[in-house]
Design a protein around this motif. Structure first.
Motif, PDB file in Angstrom:
ATOM      1  N   PRO B  14       0.798  -1.235   0.000  1.00 32.50           N
ATOM      2  CA  PRO B  14       0.000   0.000   0.000  1.00 32.50           C
ATOM      3  C   PRO B  14       0.830   1.285   0.000  1.00 32.50           C
ATOM      4  CG  PRO B  14      -0.261  -1.234   2.064  1.00 32.50           C
ATOM      5  CD  PRO B  14       0.439  -2.132   1.112  1.00 32.50           C
ATOM      6  N   VAL B  15       2.066   1.222   0.501  1.00 33.98           N
ATOM      7  CA  VAL B  15       2.879   2.443   0.506  1.00 33.98           C
ATOM      8  C   VAL B  15       3.149   2.909  -0.935  1.00 33.98           C
ATOM      9  CG1 VAL B  15       5.259   1.570   0.518  1.00 33.98           C
ATOM     10  CG2 VAL B  15       4.703   3.582   1.852  1.00 33.98           C
ATOM     11  N   SER B  16       3.129   1.990  -1.877  1.00 34.41           N
ATOM     12  CA  SER B  16       3.328   2.376  -3.286  1.00 34.41           C
ATOM     13  C   SER B  16       2.227   3.331  -3.746  1.00 34.41           C
ATOM     14  CB  SER B  16       3.363   1.141  -4.191  1.00 34.41           C
ATOM     15  OG  SER B  16       2.090   0.518  -4.249  1.00 34.41           O
ATOM     16  N   LYS B  17       1.025   3.127  -3.218  1.00 36.36           N
ATOM     17  CA  LYS B  17      -0.097   3.992  -3.557  1.00 36.36           C
ATOM     18  C   LYS B  17       0.000   5.323  -2.800  1.00 36.36           C
ATOM     19  CE  LYS B  17      -5.083   3.569  -4.266  1.00 36.36           C
ATOM     20  NZ  LYS B  17      -6.245   2.664  -4.129  1.00 36.36           N
ATOM     21  N   SER B  18       0.377   5.251  -1.527  1.00 39.73           N
ATOM     22  CA  SER B  18       0.387   6.476  -0.717  1.00 39.73           C
ATOM     23  C   SER B  18       1.487   7.446  -1.150  1.00 39.73           C
ATOM     24  CB  SER B  18       0.464   6.156   0.782  1.00 39.73           C
ATOM     25  OG  SER B  18       1.664   5.506   1.108  1.00 39.73           O
ATOM     26  N   ILE B  19       2.525   6.953  -1.817  1.00 39.65           N
ATOM     27  CA  ILE B  19       3.560   7.876  -2.318  1.00 39.65           C
ATOM     28  C   ILE B  19       3.250   8.352  -3.743  1.00 39.65           C
ATOM     29  CG2 ILE B  19       5.397   6.983  -0.830  1.00 39.65           C
ATOM     30  CD1 ILE B  19       6.551   5.509  -3.289  1.00 39.65           C
ATOM     31  N   GLY B  20       2.097   7.933  -4.296  1.00 38.03           N
ATOM     32  CA  GLY B  20       1.710   8.434  -5.618  1.00 38.03           C
ATOM     33  C   GLY B  20       2.479   7.789  -6.761  1.00 38.03           C
ATOM     34  N   TRP B  21       2.894   6.532  -6.544  1.00 37.20           N
ATOM     35  CA  TRP B  21       3.619   5.776  -7.565  1.00 37.20           C
ATOM     36  C   TRP B  21       2.621   5.070  -8.487  1.00 37.20           C
ATOM     37  CZ3 TRP B  21       3.480   0.472  -8.534  1.00 37.20           C
ATOM     38  CH2 TRP B  21       4.500  -0.065  -9.332  1.00 37.20           C
ATOM     39  N   ARG B  22       2.872   5.108  -9.787  1.00 32.91           N
ATOM     40  CA  ARG B  22       2.046   4.296 -10.671  1.00 32.91           C
ATOM     41  C   ARG B  22       2.805   3.902 -11.936  1.00 32.91           C
ATOM     42  NH1 ARG B  22      -2.563   8.139 -13.454  1.00 32.91           N
ATOM     43  NH2 ARG B  22      -1.254   8.666 -15.221  1.00 32.91           N
ATOM     44  N   ILE B  23       2.352   2.810 -12.529  1.00 32.56           N
ATOM     45  CA  ILE B  23       3.009   2.275 -13.713  1.00 32.56           C
ATOM     46  C   ILE B  23       2.484   3.003 -14.949  1.00 32.56           C
ATOM     47  CG2 ILE B  23       3.409   0.210 -15.103  1.00 32.56           C
ATOM     48  CD1 ILE B  23       2.723  -1.442 -12.554  1.00 32.56           C
ATOM     49  N   GLU B  24       3.401   3.457 -15.780  1.00 33.23           N
ATOM     50  CA  GLU B  24       3.016   4.088 -17.045  1.00 33.23           C
ATOM     51  C   GLU B  24       3.075   3.090 -18.190  1.00 33.23           C
ATOM     52  OE1 GLU B  24       1.836   7.092 -17.199  1.00 33.23           O
ATOM     53  OE2 GLU B  24       2.319   7.743 -15.164  1.00 33.23           O
ATOM     54  N   ALA B  25       4.068   2.203 -18.172  1.00 33.97           N
ATOM     55  CA  ALA B  25       4.208   1.185 -19.220  1.00 33.97           C
ATOM     56  C   ALA B  25       4.977   0.006 -18.639  1.00 33.97           C
ATOM     57  CB  ALA B  25       4.962   1.765 -20.419  1.00 33.97           C
ATOM     58  N   LEU B  26       4.588  -1.201 -19.037  1.00 36.66           N
ATOM     59  CA  LEU B  26       5.239  -2.394 -18.479  1.00 36.66           C
ATOM     60  C   LEU B  26       5.228  -3.526 -19.494  1.00 36.66           C
ATOM     61  CD1 LEU B  26       6.412  -3.803 -15.871  1.00 36.66           C
ATOM     62  CD2 LEU B  26       4.057  -4.527 -15.386  1.00 36.66           C
ATOM     63  N   SER B  27       6.382  -4.194 -19.615  1.00 33.53           N
ATOM     64  CA  SER B  27       6.451  -5.460 -20.361  1.00 33.53           C
ATOM     65  C   SER B  27       7.274  -6.412 -19.500  1.00 33.53           C
ATOM     66  CB  SER B  27       7.127  -5.245 -21.717  1.00 33.53           C
ATOM     67  OG  SER B  27       8.520  -5.082 -21.557  1.00 33.53           O
ATOM     68  N   ALA B  28       7.551  -7.600 -20.008  1.00 23.75           N
ATOM     69  CA  ALA B  28       8.341  -8.566 -19.229  1.00 23.75           C
ATOM     70  C   ALA B  28       9.800  -8.141 -19.116  1.00 23.75           C
ATOM     71  CB  ALA B  28       8.246  -9.946 -19.863  1.00 23.75           C
ATOM     72  N   THR B  29      10.214  -7.124 -19.853  1.00 22.82           N
ATOM     73  CA  THR B  29      11.618  -6.691 -19.795  1.00 22.82           C
ATOM     74  C   THR B  29      11.807  -5.181 -19.583  1.00 22.82           C
ATOM     75  OG1 THR B  29      11.670  -6.503 -22.207  1.00 22.82           O
ATOM     76  CG2 THR B  29      12.441  -8.589 -21.260  1.00 22.82           C
ATOM     77  N   THR B  30      10.720  -4.410 -19.576  1.00 18.85           N
ATOM     78  CA  THR B  30      10.878  -2.963 -19.369  1.00 18.85           C
ATOM     79  C   THR B  30       9.768  -2.414 -18.476  1.00 18.85           C
ATOM     80  OG1 THR B  30       9.531  -2.354 -21.284  1.00 18.85           O
ATOM     81  CG2 THR B  30      11.901  -2.567 -21.666  1.00 18.85           C
ATOM     82  N   ILE B  31      10.114  -1.359 -17.741  1.00 17.42           N
ATOM     83  CA  ILE B  31       9.099  -0.646 -16.957  1.00 17.42           C
ATOM     84  C   ILE B  31       9.339   0.851 -17.069  1.00 17.42           C
ATOM     85  CG2 ILE B  31      10.393  -0.631 -14.755  1.00 17.42           C
ATOM     86  CD1 ILE B  31       7.586  -1.126 -13.396  1.00 17.42           C
ATOM     87  N   ARG B  32       8.239   1.592 -17.040  1.00 16.40           N
ATOM     88  CA  ARG B  32       8.299   3.032 -16.887  1.00 16.40           C
ATOM     89  C   ARG B  32       7.214   3.376 -15.877  1.00 16.40           C
ATOM     90  NH1 ARG B  32       6.332   7.167 -19.973  1.00 16.40           N
ATOM     91  NH2 ARG B  32       5.596   5.664 -21.491  1.00 16.40           N
ATOM     92  N   ALA B  33       7.596   4.051 -14.796  1.00 21.34           N
ATOM     93  CA  ALA B  33       6.646   4.406 -13.742  1.00 21.34           C
ATOM     94  C   ALA B  33       6.805   5.883 -13.422  1.00 21.34           C
ATOM     95  CB  ALA B  33       6.901   3.570 -12.489  1.00 21.34           C
ATOM     96  N   SER B  34       5.763   6.452 -12.832  1.00 22.72           N
ATOM     97  CA  SER B  34       5.838   7.860 -12.439  1.00 22.72           C
ATOM     98  C   SER B  34       5.486   7.973 -10.952  1.00 22.72           C
ATOM     99  CB  SER B  34       4.878   8.710 -13.267  1.00 22.72           C
ATOM    100  OG  SER B  34       3.549   8.300 -13.018  1.00 22.72           O
ATOM    101  N   THR B  35       5.967   9.030 -10.321  1.00 24.03           N
ATOM    102  CA  THR B  35       5.676   9.269  -8.903  1.00 24.03           C
ATOM    103  C   THR B  35       5.487  10.764  -8.693  1.00 24.03           C
ATOM    104  OG1 THR B  35       7.057   7.379  -8.323  1.00 24.03           O
ATOM    105  CG2 THR B  35       6.450   8.851  -6.531  1.00 24.03           C
ATOM    106  N   GLN B  36       4.487  11.097  -7.891  1.00 21.88           N
ATOM    107  CA  GLN B  36       4.204  12.503  -7.595  1.00 21.88           C
ATOM    108  C   GLN B  36       5.194  13.059  -6.569  1.00 21.88           C
ATOM    109  OE1 GLN B  36       0.153  12.537  -6.178  1.00 21.88           O
ATOM    110  NE2 GLN B  36      -0.493  11.258  -7.900  1.00 21.88           N
ATOM    111  N   LEU B  37       5.561  14.302  -6.754  1.00 20.08           N
ATOM    112  CA  LEU B  37       6.430  14.947  -5.756  1.00 20.08           C
ATOM    113  C   LEU B  37       5.685  15.193  -4.450  1.00 20.08           C
ATOM    114  CD1 LEU B  37       9.050  16.414  -4.897  1.00 20.08           C
ATOM    115  CD2 LEU B  37       8.065  18.504  -5.849  1.00 20.08           C
ATOM    116  N   LYS B  38       4.443  15.674  -4.552  1.00 22.54           N
ATOM    117  CA  LYS B  38       3.757  16.242  -3.389  1.00 22.54           C
ATOM    118  C   LYS B  38       3.791  15.367  -2.118  1.00 22.54           C
ATOM    119  CE  LYS B  38      -0.258  18.832  -1.983  1.00 22.54           C
ATOM    120  NZ  LYS B  38      -1.706  18.827  -2.020  1.00 22.54           N
ATOM    121  N   PRO B  39       3.402  14.087  -2.198  1.00 23.37           N
ATOM    122  CA  PRO B  39       3.423  13.303  -0.950  1.00 23.37           C
ATOM    123  C   PRO B  39       4.839  12.962  -0.483  1.00 23.37           C
ATOM    124  CG  PRO B  39       2.650  11.947  -2.788  1.00 23.37           C
ATOM    125  CD  PRO B  39       2.809  13.339  -3.314  1.00 23.37           C
TER     126      PRO B  39
END
Lengths: 146, 146
Positions: B14-39
């Motif tokens: 759940p801490v992944s949600k509370s820090i505003g982290w989310r997946i933008e793109a995902l495959s079995a070999t690559t990831i791109r995620a974003s996170t909000q500054l505010k929290p």
């Protein structure tokens, strides 16, 4: 002293509050902090590796900040590098403790830099214990930036 | 795939949600995620070192979990050690990206261990970018535990 830094960290680093981190005891050379498991749970029902790091980093930063303030060091405290070793899973609320070795060469160097009002690097470790077992060790390379 | 792992990580870490982290793109070999500054703000109005680590760890774990699942690896994925270098302050929302090198020796070893249904160590790095600048690099020593 504990309440002052508790309020400072919770108000300026809000994630420290949302992960259930709080200071149990603090001096210019030692810290003991606690963190709740519940907000930091992971898929294995133990503490998330990222939360362990964040709680340990908040503790290490607070310890060094308190030390710098006691020395009247007019410097910003920032982290340059962090290394954490995960030794055991953390299945319950956990404690973080750290102590500054005031006999170390780097501490003597720090005192000199404070007196000259210059920047200074400082490496500090904190330990995470859960159920009386050592579960992780974080070592941070900090920099006091004038 | 992105939504499946987004839900998996937010519900089990759940801490992944509370820090505003989310997946933008995902495959079995690559990831791109974003996170909000505010929290994740700190006393310098940039991202807290512990939050940068937690967001990067969530990203690295998700990438390796997705890779293991695609290989039908019946193993728990845990972190043994993490090292993060902070290169620049992070004054805005930030991106995390990582790619598994499928030409590497450790990947070939991973395929072998999967076929033998044995545990395997795997080292993976992810990068944190903000305002088009590389701001931090996290390297994690993971273990797939059978």
């Amino acid at each position: 002293m504990k309440n002052h830094y508790q309020n400072l960290v919770h108000s300026t680093i809000p994630v420290s509050k949302s992960i259930g981190w709080r200071i149990e005891a603090l001096s210019a050379t030692t810290i003991r902090a606690s963190t709740q498991l519940k907000p930091n749970i992971n898929i294995h029902q133990t503490a998330f590796a990222g939360s362990l790091y964040a709680a340990a980093m908040a503790s290490a930063w607070t310890l060094l900040k308190c030390c710098g303030d006691a020395l009247e060091y007019k410097a910003e405290l920032v982290a340059a590098e962090g290394n954490i070793q995960y030794l055991k899973p953390v299945p319950n609320d956990f404690l973080i403790s750290g102590e500054i070795n005031t006999q170390s060469e780097q501490y003597l160097k720090l005192l000199e830099r404070v007196s000259l009002n210059q920047s200074c690097a400082f490496k500090q470790s904190v330990e995470i214990h859960c159920d009386s077992q050592l579960c992780a060790i974080l070592t941070v390379q900090f920099v006091f930036k004038v």
